[in-house]
Design a protein around this motif. Structure first.
Motif, PDB file in Angstrom:
ATOM      1  N   LYS A  59      13.095 -25.567  -9.998  1.00  0.00           N
ATOM      2  CA  LYS A  59      13.973 -24.406  -9.959  1.00  0.00           C
ATOM      3  C   LYS A  59      14.830 -24.432  -8.692  1.00  0.00           C
ATOM      4  O   LYS A  59      14.330 -24.690  -7.596  1.00  0.00           O
ATOM      5  N   ASP A  60      16.119 -24.217  -8.860  1.00  0.00           N
ATOM      6  CA  ASP A  60      17.064 -24.036  -7.739  1.00  0.00           C
ATOM      7  C   ASP A  60      17.160 -25.263  -6.842  1.00  0.00           C
ATOM      8  O   ASP A  60      17.295 -25.135  -5.617  1.00  0.00           O
TER       9      ASP A  60
ATOM     10  N   ARG B  58       4.964 -27.723  -9.692  1.00  0.00           N
ATOM     11  CA  ARG B  58       6.015 -26.706  -9.657  1.00  0.00           C
ATOM     12  C   ARG B  58       6.762 -26.829  -8.329  1.00  0.00           C
ATOM     13  O   ARG B  58       6.139 -26.847  -7.271  1.00  0.00           O
TER      14      ARG B  58
ATOM     15  N   GLU C 129       7.852 -28.146 -13.452  1.00  0.00           N
ATOM     16  CA  GLU C 129       8.818 -27.062 -13.363  1.00  0.00           C
ATOM     17  C   GLU C 129       9.644 -27.241 -12.094  1.00  0.00           C
ATOM     18  O   GLU C 129       9.090 -27.410 -11.011  1.00  0.00           O
TER      19      GLU C 129
ATOM     20  N   ASN D  46      10.421 -27.952 -17.487  1.00  0.00           N
ATOM     21  CA  ASN D  46      11.259 -26.773 -17.319  1.00  0.00           C
ATOM     22  C   ASN D  46      12.128 -26.977 -16.082  1.00  0.00           C
ATOM     23  O   ASN D  46      11.635 -26.938 -14.952  1.00  0.00           O
TER      24      ASN D  46
ATOM     25  N   ARG E 141      17.919 -25.017 -18.411  1.00  0.00           N
ATOM     26  CA  ARG E 141      18.639 -23.742 -18.383  1.00  0.00           C
ATOM     27  C   ARG E 141      19.527 -23.665 -17.142  1.00  0.00           C
ATOM     28  O   ARG E 141      19.047 -23.840 -16.026  1.00  0.00           O
TER      29      ARG E 141
ATOM     30  N   ASN F 122      21.859 -25.620 -15.828  1.00  0.00           N
ATOM     31  CA  ASN F 122      21.917 -26.813 -14.985  1.00  0.00           C
ATOM     32  C   ASN F 122      23.318 -27.406 -15.034  1.00  0.00           C
ATOM     33  O   ASN F 122      24.020 -27.315 -16.038  1.00  0.00           O
TER      34      ASN F 122
ATOM     35  N   ALA G  48      15.542 -25.505 -14.242  1.00  0.00           N
ATOM     36  CA  ALA G  48      16.439 -24.355 -14.315  1.00  0.00           C
ATOM     37  C   ALA G  48      17.235 -24.188 -13.024  1.00  0.00           C
ATOM     38  O   ALA G  48      16.740 -24.483 -11.925  1.00  0.00           O
ATOM     39  N   ASN G  49      18.466 -23.723 -13.169  1.00  0.00           N
ATOM     40  CA  ASN G  49      19.330 -23.373 -12.032  1.00  0.00           C
ATOM     41  C   ASN G  49      19.449 -24.521 -11.031  1.00  0.00           C
ATOM     42  O   ASN G  49      19.436 -24.304  -9.824  1.00  0.00           O
ATOM     43  N   SER G  50      19.548 -25.736 -11.541  1.00  0.00           N
ATOM     44  CA  SER G  50      19.580 -26.915 -10.675  1.00  0.00           C
ATOM     45  C   SER G  50      20.835 -27.742 -10.955  1.00  0.00           C
ATOM     46  O   SER G  50      21.512 -27.544 -11.960  1.00  0.00           O
TER      47      SER G  50
ATOM     48  N   ALA H 141      10.202 -25.354  -6.168  1.00  0.00           N
ATOM     49  CA  ALA H 141      11.337 -24.448  -5.989  1.00  0.00           C
ATOM     50  C   ALA H 141      12.019 -24.801  -4.672  1.00  0.00           C
ATOM     51  O   ALA H 141      11.350 -25.147  -3.695  1.00  0.00           O
TER      52      ALA H 141
END
Length: 329
Positions: free
Chosen positions: A103-104, A77, A101, A128, A167, A169, A130-132, A79
């Motif tokens: 994120k960002d 994971r 995962e 997963n 999501r 992206n 997201a927001n990348s 972030a």
């Protein structure tokens, strides 16, 4: 213990310290930097979490996994804080990596392994992102597509996936020529069409035999050919849920009207928060399954349901539709 034995013990101990330090510097230095962010359970599974402040290299992490003596399933994971970036080439394979995962983050080097034969098998079950944003050099992208020979391992990604989420992206283009907005858009479209042409003529199919949940949401640049590209050379025999919400879709693709061809096990289709003003789903007729299909069409621009809408619950595969937050007349 005699003085001679003590001297021998001290000498051996010093040699051990030197060898240990050398090992950490030459081969195991990565163990120190990554192990502190990973938890290992009694089975040998690794659960790793990284908060990236500046830059993080997936290849170093992959090498670290290779150097571990014993490892089972790995969960990774990541972030990123504001300004944080991640070097991670598609399709993101690593030893025993089961869950990923992100994120960002700003993703760099995304296409760097397109001509590299992977030594890692497909293991990923959950992806997963997201927001990348994926950073793309326009010149490198053009040259890659020009010389590209589609391979199953690279094009299909990891066919072991059970759950795939993309999501909110985007793409971030660098090294772009200084052109007016319309001309730059045309250049990007031509490169994208070239990529599609090569993928459309690939001599193999992708078999996602385990995939149950697929999401590509909050992506207004999805493109009108997305569903055609997704299903043309791919099989989804077990997919139960497909989420395409928040994509500004203005028309229902043919591949979704005839959903049962590409997604025979589909039970939930999320098309909420788009720009659809009409919809229609074909009756498969004598399809041979008991479970129905639920379609979420909330918050679109639908004013009139199809004429045969009253028949939807009585089809061979019953269809229920959520039409709340639509300007229905």
């Amino acid at each position: 213990m005699t003085n001679l034995n003590l001297k021998s013990f001290h000498a051996a101990f010093i040699r051990l310290l030197v060898l240990t330090a050398f090992y950490e510097i030459s081969t195991g230095a990565l163990d120190v930097s990554f192990q502190s962010d990973c938890r290992k359970n009694y089975k040998g599974d690794q659960d790793c979490y990284f908060m990236v402040q500046d830059h993080w290299d997936f290849l170093k992490f992959r090498k670290w996994l290779d150097n571990l003596n014993f490892v089972r399933d790995v969960s990774l994971r990541i972030a990123c804080a504001e300004g944080g970036s991640l070097y991670i080439p598609w399709p993101m394979r690593a030893r025993n990596l089961k869950k990923l995962e992100i994120k960002d983050c700003l993703l760099k080097g995304y296409f760097d392994e397109n001509n590299v034969k992977s030594k890692y098998p497909d293991t990923l079950e959950v992806r997963n992102i997201a927001n990348s944003a994926i950073e793309i050099s326009l010149f490198e992208w053009f040259n890659m597509i020009k010389d590209m020979q589609p391979t199953k391992s690279y094009t299909c990604g990891q066919e072991s996936l059970v759950k795939s989420i993309e999501r909110n992206n985007t793409y971030r283009f660098v090294n772009t020529p200084k052109l007016p907005g319309r001309e730059l858009f045309d250049v990007l479209s031509q490169i994208g069409d070239s990529f599609r042409d090569k993928v459309r003529t690939q001599p193999f199919d992708c078999h996602y035999k385990r995939l149950i949940y697929l999401e590509n949401s909050d992506n207004p640049s999805l493109g009108k050919h997305f569903m055609e590209d997704l299903t043309l050379h791919s099989n989804f025999p077990r997919l139960k849920a497909l989420n395409l919400s928040f994509n500004r879709l203005s028309q229902l693709p043919l591949e979704l009207k005839k959903w049962y061809i590409s997604f025979p096990k589909l039970e939930y289709l999320n098309l909420s928060n788009n720009d659809l003003d009409t919809f229609s789903f074909t009756d498969p007729k004598r399809f041979g399954r008991n479970k129905g299909l639920h379609v979420n069409l909330r918050n679109n621009n639908i004013r009139f349901p199809p004429r045969d809408f009253y028949r939807y619950p009585h089809r061979s595969v019953p269809i229920s539709v959520d039409l709340r937050e639509n300007p229905i007349r």
